[in-house]
Design an enzyme around this catalytic site. Structure first.
Site, PDB file in Angstrom:
ATOM      1  N   ASP A  96       0.761  -1.312  -0.141  1.00 13.27           N
ATOM      2  CA  ASP A  96       0.094  -0.129  -0.146  1.00 13.27           C
ATOM      3  C   ASP A  96       0.737   1.164   0.014  1.00 13.27           C
ATOM      4  O   ASP A  96       1.955   1.257   0.442  1.00 13.27           O
ATOM      5  CB  ASP A  96      -0.890   0.124   1.069  1.00 13.27           C
ATOM      6  CG  ASP A  96      -0.238  -0.088   2.492  1.00 13.27           C
ATOM      7  OD1 ASP A  96       0.814  -0.772   2.743  1.00 13.27           O
ATOM      8  OD2 ASP A  96      -0.785   0.568   3.488  1.00 13.27           O
ATOM      9  N   HIS A 106       7.683   8.515   4.844  1.00 12.08           N
ATOM     10  CA  HIS A 106       6.324   9.451   4.933  1.00 12.08           C
ATOM     11  C   HIS A 106       6.361  10.874   4.583  1.00 12.08           C
ATOM     12  O   HIS A 106       5.698  11.764   4.768  1.00 12.08           O
ATOM     13  CB  HIS A 106       5.694   9.105   6.185  1.00 12.08           C
ATOM     14  CG  HIS A 106       5.362   7.638   6.627  1.00 12.08           C
ATOM     15  ND1 HIS A 106       4.433   7.611   7.441  1.00 12.08           N
ATOM     16  CD2 HIS A 106       5.707   6.521   6.207  1.00 12.08           C
ATOM     17  CE1 HIS A 106       3.933   6.249   7.405  1.00 12.08           C
ATOM     18  NE2 HIS A 106       5.207   5.527   6.677  1.00 12.08           N
ATOM     19  N   GLU A 120      -0.732  -1.819   5.094  1.00 17.35           N
ATOM     20  CA  GLU A 120       0.186  -1.875   6.280  1.00 17.35           C
ATOM     21  C   GLU A 120      -0.188  -0.403   7.045  1.00 17.35           C
ATOM     22  O   GLU A 120       0.151  -0.470   8.161  1.00 17.35           O
ATOM     23  CB  GLU A 120       1.509  -2.014   5.783  1.00 17.35           C
ATOM     24  CG  GLU A 120       2.456  -2.545   6.941  1.00 17.35           C
ATOM     25  CD  GLU A 120       2.844  -1.312   7.742  1.00 17.35           C
ATOM     26  OE1 GLU A 120       3.008  -1.342   9.004  1.00 17.35           O
ATOM     27  OE2 GLU A 120       2.939  -0.123   6.864  1.00 17.35           O
ATOM     28  N   GLU A 121      -0.073   0.519   6.131  1.00 21.04           N
ATOM     29  CA  GLU A 121      -0.153   1.692   6.713  1.00 21.04           C
ATOM     30  C   GLU A 121      -1.335   1.869   7.785  1.00 21.04           C
ATOM     31  O   GLU A 121      -1.331   2.783   8.403  1.00 21.04           O
ATOM     32  CB  GLU A 121       0.141   2.769   5.791  1.00 21.04           C
ATOM     33  CG  GLU A 121       1.225   2.637   4.946  1.00 21.04           C
ATOM     34  CD  GLU A 121       2.596   3.296   5.637  1.00 21.04           C
ATOM     35  OE1 GLU A 121       2.371   3.439   6.783  1.00 21.04           O
ATOM     36  OE2 GLU A 121       3.503   3.183   5.001  1.00 21.04           O
TER      37      GLU A 121
HETATM   38 ZN   LIG Z   1       5.216   3.724   6.383  1.00 19.44          ZN
HETATM   39 ZN   LIG Z   2       6.267   0.898   5.691  1.00 19.72          ZN
END
Ligand SMILES: [Zn+2]
Ligand SMILES: [Zn+2]
Length: 401
Positions: free
Chosen positions: A85, A369, A143-144
């Site tokens: 993702d 990020h 996952e995020e």
């Molecule tokens: Zn991340």
């Molecule tokens: Zn990651």
């Protein structure tokens, strides 16, 4: 007999293909549980390799099992996990493979992880005749959102066959190329989200005595939450309580009726986690009660700490030393980052490693990020070689993880 050198050479030869896959994913990033295109590309590739593919596991997850040619029914299964993702970030990089999905960006390197997974699938399928067991390839969504692993587990990803061990990696842009972090015990922290809604009574900005000011109550909650780490958590333990957002009010001359806070909590120890949950609830409710406001407190998205087993870390250390060299395999202090690979490691002990992804000559300062995040693609073959070799080494004798 297969050697790590052969695997490494094959992974290096895949470099142009890995870059092409990674850039394709980077151009077309998708948010958690929406990885329809990504999952489609992965499933097509696995099918072309002749694997039986399951899709829609945990909504958009993809799973395939590579079974050795002559495998006993009780032969072990090892799980390799790759997350797919992207993040809700508007990419600011000026690169030919810039995101074409405005407002969504692969700013954590999961595009690289998915490409690495496709490479690993290819190398392992090519050496099916040498695999004394099964490799379960898990391409995970969300996952995020820290909920993709749980969704896949709920859909049975750990059944039929059940893996005895799990391995995975994260590309890490703060680490130079060819360095690998392998350590037993905790690597990353337990993480969770919370939200607090304060219901006051709105009114005229000039008549505060007729209101319950949600902004004022929320501000006191923000301050009081800081006492949890300072005064409730054992000083020899580690914890974080962060307030990420505070939203309240609609106009400069109106006292706000409602305020909403959201934030994250991090720790390594389950008891500390429970303490954080209890104290946030008590403080929010207590401060609200003191001012006559109503309060709602919610917790979501909790993932446990990412903890590597001693045997899993020992195996990956051995493998990594052969792939990148003894002096390139190091340890770090655990970080408060959360990662839902922990859900797999809690059920199938193993190891999660960090793989260096920045050019040593031009260290990239843009962190994960961030809208300008990127990584050095020369790390991709290292990732493929590491996980392919780990699966082979595990099945050939390292089963007691
Ligand atoms: Zn991340
Ligand atoms: Zn990651």
């Amino acid at each position: 007999m297969d050697t790590f050198e052969t695997i490494k050479a094959e992974a290096e030869a895949l470099f142009p293909q890995l870059v092409a896959w990674r850039r394709d994913f980077h151009v077309h990033p998708e948010l958690g549980f929406q990885e329809v295109r990504t999952a489609g590309v992965v499933a097509d590739h696995l099918q072309r390799l002749g694997l039986e593919v399951s899709t829609g596991i945990g909504k958009t997850g993809v799973v395939a099992v590579i079974e050795g040619d002559q495998v006993a029914p009780d032969a072990p299964t090892v799980l390799l996990r790759f997350d797919m993702d992207a993040l809700p970030i508007f990419e600011q990089n000026d690169v030919p493979y810039r995101s074409q999905n405005d407002g969504v960006m692969h700013a954590c390197g999961h595009d690289g992880h998915t490409a690495i997974g496709m490479g690993v699938a290819q190398l392992l399928t090519q050496r099916r005749n040498q695999l004394p067991g099964r490799v379960k390839l898990v391409f995970q969504p969300a996952e995020e959102l820290t909920s993709g692993a749980r969704a896949m587990i709920k859909d049975g990803v750990l059944n039929d066959p059940t893996p005895a061990a799990a391995f995975g990696l994260h590309l890490w842009s703060r680490l130079p190329l060819n360095q690998v972090i392998v350590q037993a015990g905790p690597l990353w922290a337990s993480a969770g989200r919370y939200s607090i809604t304060v219901h006051g009574r709105g009114g005229h900005g000039a008549m505060p005595h007729e209101t319950i000011d949600a902004t004022l109550v929320a501000s006191q909650i923000v301050t009081a939450l800081q006492t949890i780490v300072a005064r409730n958590v054992d000083p020899t333990q580690t914890a974080v309580v962060t307030v990420g957002t505070l939203q309240s009010g609609d106009a400069w001359n109106i006292i706000s009726a409602k305020a909403e806070l959201t934030g994250t909590i991090r720790s390594f120890d389950e008891q500390v986690h429970q303490l954080l949950v209890r104290r946030i609830t008590e403080i929010a409710n207590g401060v609200c009660a003191a001012h006559g406001a109503q309060c709602e407190v919610d917790f979501a998205g909790h993932v446990p700490a990412t903890v590597n087993s001693a045997a899993g870390a020992a195996l990956m250390q051995q493998v990594a030393e052969q792939i990148v060299g003894v002096e390139q395999v190091t340890q770090i202090r655990p970080m408060m980052v959360g990662e839902d690979m922990a859900e797999f490691l809690n059920r199938a002990p193993g190891c999660f490693v960090l793989v260096g992804a920045s050019d040593p000559a031009q260290p990239m300062h843009s962190p994960h990020h961030n809208p300008t995040f990127d990584f050095d693609e020369r790390t991709l073959p290292t990732g493929v070689a590491l996980l392919t070799s780990t699966a082979v080494a595990y099945l050939q004798g390292g089963q007691s993880i």
